[in-house]
Design a protein around this motif. Sequence first.
Motif, PDB file in Angstrom:
ATOM      1  N   TRP A  63     -23.240 -49.187  73.097  1.00 10.95           N
ATOM      2  CA  TRP A  63     -22.436 -48.042  72.694  1.00 10.95           C
ATOM      3  C   TRP A  63     -21.370 -48.489  71.717  1.00 10.95           C
ATOM      4  CZ3 TRP A  63     -23.737 -43.192  74.087  1.00 10.95           C
ATOM      5  CH2 TRP A  63     -24.656 -43.063  75.121  1.00 10.95           C
ATOM      6  N   CYS A  64     -21.265 -47.766  70.591  1.00 11.63           N
ATOM      7  CA  CYS A  64     -20.282 -48.102  69.560  1.00 11.63           C
ATOM      8  C   CYS A  64     -19.180 -47.049  69.532  1.00 11.63           C
ATOM      9  CB  CYS A  64     -20.944 -48.171  68.185  1.00 11.63           C
ATOM     10  SG  CYS A  64     -22.142 -49.519  68.051  1.00 11.63           S
ATOM     11  N   LYS A  65     -17.945 -47.541  69.451  1.00  9.98           N
ATOM     12  CA  LYS A  65     -16.799 -46.651  69.287  1.00  9.98           C
ATOM     13  C   LYS A  65     -16.694 -46.349  67.798  1.00  9.98           C
ATOM     14  CE  LYS A  65     -11.957 -46.188  70.471  1.00  9.98           C
ATOM     15  NZ  LYS A  65     -10.805 -46.823  71.110  1.00  9.98           N
ATOM     16  N   VAL A  66     -16.783 -45.065  67.453  1.00  6.08           N
ATOM     17  CA  VAL A  66     -16.835 -44.669  66.041  1.00  6.08           C
ATOM     18  C   VAL A  66     -15.833 -43.557  65.749  1.00  6.08           C
ATOM     19  CG1 VAL A  66     -19.282 -45.269  65.857  1.00  6.08           C
ATOM     20  CG2 VAL A  66     -18.644 -42.925  66.410  1.00  6.08           C
ATOM     21  N   SER A  67     -15.580 -43.395  64.447  1.00  5.22           N
ATOM     22  CA  SER A  67     -14.837 -42.235  63.960  1.00  5.22           C
ATOM     23  C   SER A  67     -15.581 -41.723  62.724  1.00  5.22           C
ATOM     24  CB  SER A  67     -13.394 -42.598  63.617  1.00  5.22           C
ATOM     25  OG  SER A  67     -13.358 -43.597  62.629  1.00  5.22           O
ATOM     26  N   LEU A  68     -15.489 -40.435  62.490  1.00  2.00           N
ATOM     27  CA  LEU A  68     -16.170 -39.852  61.336  1.00  2.00           C
ATOM     28  C   LEU A  68     -15.476 -40.248  60.042  1.00  2.00           C
ATOM     29  CD1 LEU A  68     -16.961 -36.223  62.549  1.00  2.00           C
ATOM     30  CD2 LEU A  68     -18.508 -38.169  62.410  1.00  2.00           C
ATOM     31  N   LYS A  69     -16.265 -40.495  59.002  1.00  6.01           N
ATOM     32  CA  LYS A  69     -15.693 -40.845  57.696  1.00  6.01           C
ATOM     33  C   LYS A  69     -14.919 -39.656  57.134  1.00  6.01           C
ATOM     34  CE  LYS A  69     -16.845 -42.516  53.088  1.00  6.01           C
ATOM     35  NZ  LYS A  69     -17.903 -42.940  52.184  1.00  6.01           N
ATOM     36  N   GLN A  70     -15.479 -38.448  57.282  1.00  4.23           N
ATOM     37  CA  GLN A  70     -14.867 -37.245  56.723  1.00  4.23           C
ATOM     38  C   GLN A  70     -13.701 -36.721  57.567  1.00  4.23           C
ATOM     39  OE1 GLN A  70     -15.644 -36.067  53.771  1.00  4.23           O
ATOM     40  NE2 GLN A  70     -17.302 -37.533  53.501  1.00  4.23           N
ATOM     41  N   ALA A  71     -13.661 -37.104  58.844  1.00  8.43           N
ATOM     42  CA  ALA A  71     -12.588 -36.641  59.738  1.00  8.43           C
ATOM     43  C   ALA A  71     -12.238 -37.812  60.662  1.00  8.43           C
ATOM     44  CB  ALA A  71     -13.050 -35.423  60.531  1.00  8.43           C
ATOM     45  N   ARG A  72     -11.395 -38.735  60.166  1.00 11.35           N
ATOM     46  CA  ARG A  72     -11.122 -39.988  60.884  1.00 11.35           C
ATOM     47  C   ARG A  72     -10.493 -39.760  62.256  1.00 11.35           C
ATOM     48  NH1 ARG A  72     -11.291 -44.842  57.692  1.00 11.35           N
ATOM     49  NH2 ARG A  72     -11.111 -45.796  59.730  1.00 11.35           N
ATOM     50  N   GLY A  73      -9.897 -38.611  62.477  1.00 19.42           N
ATOM     51  CA  GLY A  73      -9.293 -38.306  63.770  1.00 19.42           C
ATOM     52  C   GLY A  73     -10.307 -37.979  64.854  1.00 19.42           C
TER      53      GLY A  73
END
Length: 159
Positions: free
Chosen positions: A136-146
Motif C-alpha cells: 500500500w502506497c501513501k499518495v496525494s493527487l497531483k491536481q489536488a495535493r490536499g
Amino acid sequence: MTSQPRQPNHLPAAPPRCDLLEALGHLWQDMPCPRPALGLPPEKTTKPGGQTDKTLDPKMHKALLTSLAATALAAMIAALPAAAETRGYHQVVGVDEDDMLKMRAGPGVGYRIVVGLPNGTVVWVQSCERLGNTSWCKVSLKQARGLKGYVSSAYLQKQ
C-alpha cells in the motif's frame, strides 16, 4: 507346602531416570544420564560444585541458528519495496474501464474509500508499506495535493 524357586529377572536394566537423579542431587553426581538422540538438547546436568550445565547439543545449536537466520532473511525480503514504490509521480494503470482504483483512508481494504481514481490519474507517492501480500502506497493527487490516501501499488506505474 513346597515353595517355588524364584525365577531370575532377565529384563535388561532400565537406564537411570535423569529427573530422579537430579532430585537426588549430590548423591548421584557421577551417574551418567543418557542423552536424547536426533540432536535434541541435553537435559540439565549437575557439575561438581553444584553448577548446572545447560549447553545445547551442537546439532541443535546449528539448527537453531539456521532457523533464526532464515526468519531474519524472510523479514528483510518482506520489507523490500515493490517496483512502483519509489517516491515520485506515478500514473494509475490496469483498472477496468468501468471501475476505479479506490484511494482509502488507511493501508488496507478495511479502511473507508476516500475517492475513486480512473486510469491515467497522476499521484505523488510519498511512501509504501507491505501488509500481507499487498503493498500500500501513501499518495496525494497531483491536481489536488490536499487529497491524500492509500492505494495498492499494483496499479501504479512510475512516470
